[in-house]
Design a protein around this motif. Structure first.
Motif, PDB file in Angstrom:
ATOM      1  N   GLU A   2     -22.837 -26.386  17.845  1.00  0.00           N
ATOM      2  CA  GLU A   2     -21.843 -25.796  18.734  1.00  0.00           C
ATOM      3  C   GLU A   2     -20.745 -25.119  17.932  1.00  0.00           C
ATOM      4  OE1 GLU A   2     -20.100 -24.800  22.376  1.00  0.00           O
ATOM      5  OE2 GLU A   2     -22.058 -25.705  21.963  1.00  0.00           O
ATOM      6  N   THR A   3     -20.306 -25.778  16.838  1.00  0.00           N
ATOM      7  CA  THR A   3     -19.250 -25.216  15.992  1.00  0.00           C
ATOM      8  C   THR A   3     -19.707 -23.923  15.340  1.00  0.00           C
ATOM      9  OG1 THR A   3     -18.413 -27.434  15.519  1.00  0.00           O
ATOM     10  CG2 THR A   3     -17.712 -25.669  14.055  1.00  0.00           C
ATOM     11  N   LYS A   5     -22.009 -21.864  16.449  1.00  0.00           N
ATOM     12  CA  LYS A   5     -22.106 -20.824  17.484  1.00  0.00           C
ATOM     13  C   LYS A   5     -20.717 -20.276  17.805  1.00  0.00           C
ATOM     14  CE  LYS A   5     -24.925 -21.343  20.984  1.00  0.00           C
ATOM     15  NZ  LYS A   5     -25.519 -21.751  22.295  1.00  0.00           N
ATOM     16  N   ARG A   6     -19.741 -21.176  17.881  1.00  0.00           N
ATOM     17  CA  ARG A   6     -18.389 -20.735  18.199  1.00  0.00           C
ATOM     18  C   ARG A   6     -17.848 -19.828  17.105  1.00  0.00           C
ATOM     19  NH1 ARG A   6     -14.715 -22.217  21.851  1.00  0.00           N
ATOM     20  NH2 ARG A   6     -16.120 -23.856  22.607  1.00  0.00           N
ATOM     21  N   ARG A   7     -18.097 -20.176  15.860  1.00  0.00           N
ATOM     22  CA  ARG A   7     -17.636 -19.337  14.748  1.00  0.00           C
ATOM     23  C   ARG A   7     -18.291 -17.961  14.798  1.00  0.00           C
ATOM     24  NH1 ARG A   7     -18.612 -23.715  10.889  1.00  0.00           N
ATOM     25  NH2 ARG A   7     -16.721 -24.957  10.616  1.00  0.00           N
ATOM     26  N   MET A   9     -19.469 -16.410  17.492  1.00  0.00           N
ATOM     27  CA  MET A   9     -18.909 -15.646  18.608  1.00  0.00           C
ATOM     28  C   MET A   9     -17.513 -15.120  18.270  1.00  0.00           C
ATOM     29  SD  MET A   9     -21.278 -15.605  20.837  1.00  0.00           S
ATOM     30  CE  MET A   9     -22.435 -15.734  19.475  1.00  0.00           C
ATOM     31  N   GLU A  10     -16.696 -15.963  17.643  1.00  0.00           N
ATOM     32  CA  GLU A  10     -15.337 -15.551  17.276  1.00  0.00           C
ATOM     33  C   GLU A  10     -15.371 -14.398  16.283  1.00  0.00           C
ATOM     34  OE1 GLU A  10     -13.674 -19.176  15.880  1.00  0.00           O
ATOM     35  OE2 GLU A  10     -13.093 -19.888  17.891  1.00  0.00           O
ATOM     36  N   ASP A  40     -25.164 -20.377  27.472  1.00  0.00           N
ATOM     37  CA  ASP A  40     -24.171 -21.276  26.890  1.00  0.00           C
ATOM     38  C   ASP A  40     -23.111 -20.531  26.074  1.00  0.00           C
ATOM     39  OD1 ASP A  40     -25.497 -23.426  27.978  1.00  0.00           O
ATOM     40  OD2 ASP A  40     -26.676 -23.832  26.166  1.00  0.00           O
ATOM     41  N   SER A  41     -23.417 -19.296  25.709  1.00  0.00           N
ATOM     42  CA  SER A  41     -22.480 -18.528  24.880  1.00  0.00           C
ATOM     43  C   SER A  41     -21.357 -17.904  25.706  1.00  0.00           C
ATOM     44  CB  SER A  41     -23.229 -17.412  24.135  1.00  0.00           C
ATOM     45  OG  SER A  41     -23.623 -16.391  25.046  1.00  0.00           O
ATOM     46  N   ILE A  44     -17.909 -19.501  25.594  1.00  0.00           N
ATOM     47  CA  ILE A  44     -17.387 -19.385  24.229  1.00  0.00           C
ATOM     48  C   ILE A  44     -16.853 -17.976  23.988  1.00  0.00           C
ATOM     49  CG2 ILE A  44     -17.968 -19.529  21.780  1.00  0.00           C
ATOM     50  CD1 ILE A  44     -20.144 -21.560  22.531  1.00  0.00           C
ATOM     51  N   GLU A  47     -13.596 -17.645  25.829  1.00  0.00           N
ATOM     52  CA  GLU A  47     -12.537 -18.403  25.162  1.00  0.00           C
ATOM     53  C   GLU A  47     -12.124 -17.772  23.839  1.00  0.00           C
ATOM     54  OE1 GLU A  47     -14.228 -22.278  24.892  1.00  0.00           O
ATOM     55  OE2 GLU A  47     -13.533 -22.910  26.888  1.00  0.00           O
ATOM     56  N   ALA A  48     -13.011 -16.988  23.249  1.00  0.00           N
ATOM     57  CA  ALA A  48     -12.700 -16.324  21.979  1.00  0.00           C
ATOM     58  C   ALA A  48     -11.819 -15.092  22.177  1.00  0.00           C
ATOM     59  CB  ALA A  48     -13.996 -15.926  21.270  1.00  0.00           C
TER      60      ALA A  48
END
Length: 324
Positions: A2-3, A5-7, A9-10, A40-41, A44, A47-48
């Motif tokens: 998850e971390t 993927k978040r990185r 996307m950001e 699921d993206s 994220i 939020e990014a």
């Protein structure tokens, strides 16, 4: 996982603020693909901080960027409605894209923008009055459906957005004041594509549910047109017949005594009673809601015309029919 993927996307979202148009365009295309393929993206991405950049891109002169931004917003609207509606400038950007459907906005971006409005409103009642207060959005959607060169897909997406807006009763008078009824009946009468007519009558069934609909319907001979749609000779689909029943019933209930009598007279006096036959067909074969509305309309017509024992078997089987 998850971390990571978040990185990722950001990192992609950060490229939307790049001074390089090529970098921004590549990031937009990537976000469109990811948000489509990976549900699921979506949260994220929102939020990014992507939404303000995506909204701003709808003002771009690049059709490629417009289309990718609008499609990404549509994908995000499926699961991140709150993030979109709380984003400053989103509705203004969607309005801009819709308003310039005949000039600077690509057809694909128009379609995604209209579809985004539908997605935001169809399952969340709280947003309907907010969007309904944006007269420019409603005006632009109506202009799309009456503009002769609009793409069929644009018309269908605009009709769906108008349907979602009309689900909030207080929006209906605004739609009527901006010319919704003549635009809808122009499609119903002139467009031979079944899907377009089905969607147009679905919107009409909602819009008819306000007091202001009576005069607007009278100007376009709306009651006669809807009664004709019920006649088996017109070949209308079951869905069109259900929508016509709903529109006539809502008009009779919301338009006052004159409207009720006009509906009853038009239905009962149709050639070979084709409209009555159509109502009976919906009462026997329609959806649950459609059957209830057909029974209610049948009761209204029969009562207004002094009774008719031929329909007792339907009316007596459904004494407490209530339409919603």
């Amino acid at each position: 996982m998850e971390t990571a993927k978040r990185r990722t996307m950001e990192s992609i979202v950060s490229k939307l603020s790049s001074v390089s148009e090529q970098t921004r365009a590549a990031a937009l295309a990537e976000l469109r693909l990811i948000s489509k393929q990976d549900p699921d993206s979506r949260l994220i991405i929102a939020e990014a901080g992507a939404i303000p950049y995506l909204s701003e891109t709808l003002y771009s002169s690049s059709h490629f960027s417009q289309e990718n931004a609008a499609a990404t917003l549509l994908n995000l609207s499926i699961t991140s409605r709150e993030s979109l509606m709380s984003s400053r400038g989103l509705l203004d950007a969607l309005s801009h894209a819709l308003r310039h459907h005949d000039t600077t906005t690509s057809a694909a971006a128009v379609q995604s923008s209209a579809a985004t409005i539908y997605s935001l409103l169809i399952s969340d009642e709280s947003y309907r009055p907010i969007v309904g207060s944006k007269r420019d959005i409603i005006f632009s959607l109506i202009h799309i459906i009456r503009y002769p060169d609009s793409h069929p897909r644009s018309i269908k997406d605009a009709l769906k957005a108008l349907f979602a807006i009309a689900l909030y009763p207080m929006n209906r008078s605004t739609m009527i004041s901006l010319g919704a009824i003549p635009a809808l009946f122009s499609l119903i009468v002139k467009d031979s594509r079944c899907g377009i007519v089905e969607d147009s009558t679905a919107v009409m069934a909602q819009v008819a549910g306000c007091e202001e609909s009576e005069e607007a319907m009278r100007r376009v001979l709306g009651v006669s047109v809807l009664a004709d749609l019920l006649d088996p000779c017109t070949g209308s689909s079951l869905r069109i017949k259900e929508n016509a029943v709903g529109a006539l019933l809502n008009l009779a209930r919301c338009g006052g005594d004159e409207a009720r009598l006009e509906v009853a007279a038009a239905v009962a006096s149709g050639a070979d009673e084709g409209a009555m036959e159509g109502i009976v067909f919906v009462a026997e074969n329609g959806s649950v809601k459609g059957r209830k509305k057909a029974i209610d309309l049948l009761k209204l017509v029969v009562a207004s015309n002094g009774g008719d024992s031929r329909f007792d078997y339907l009316i007596h089987e459904n004494p407490d029919s209530i339409s919603s």
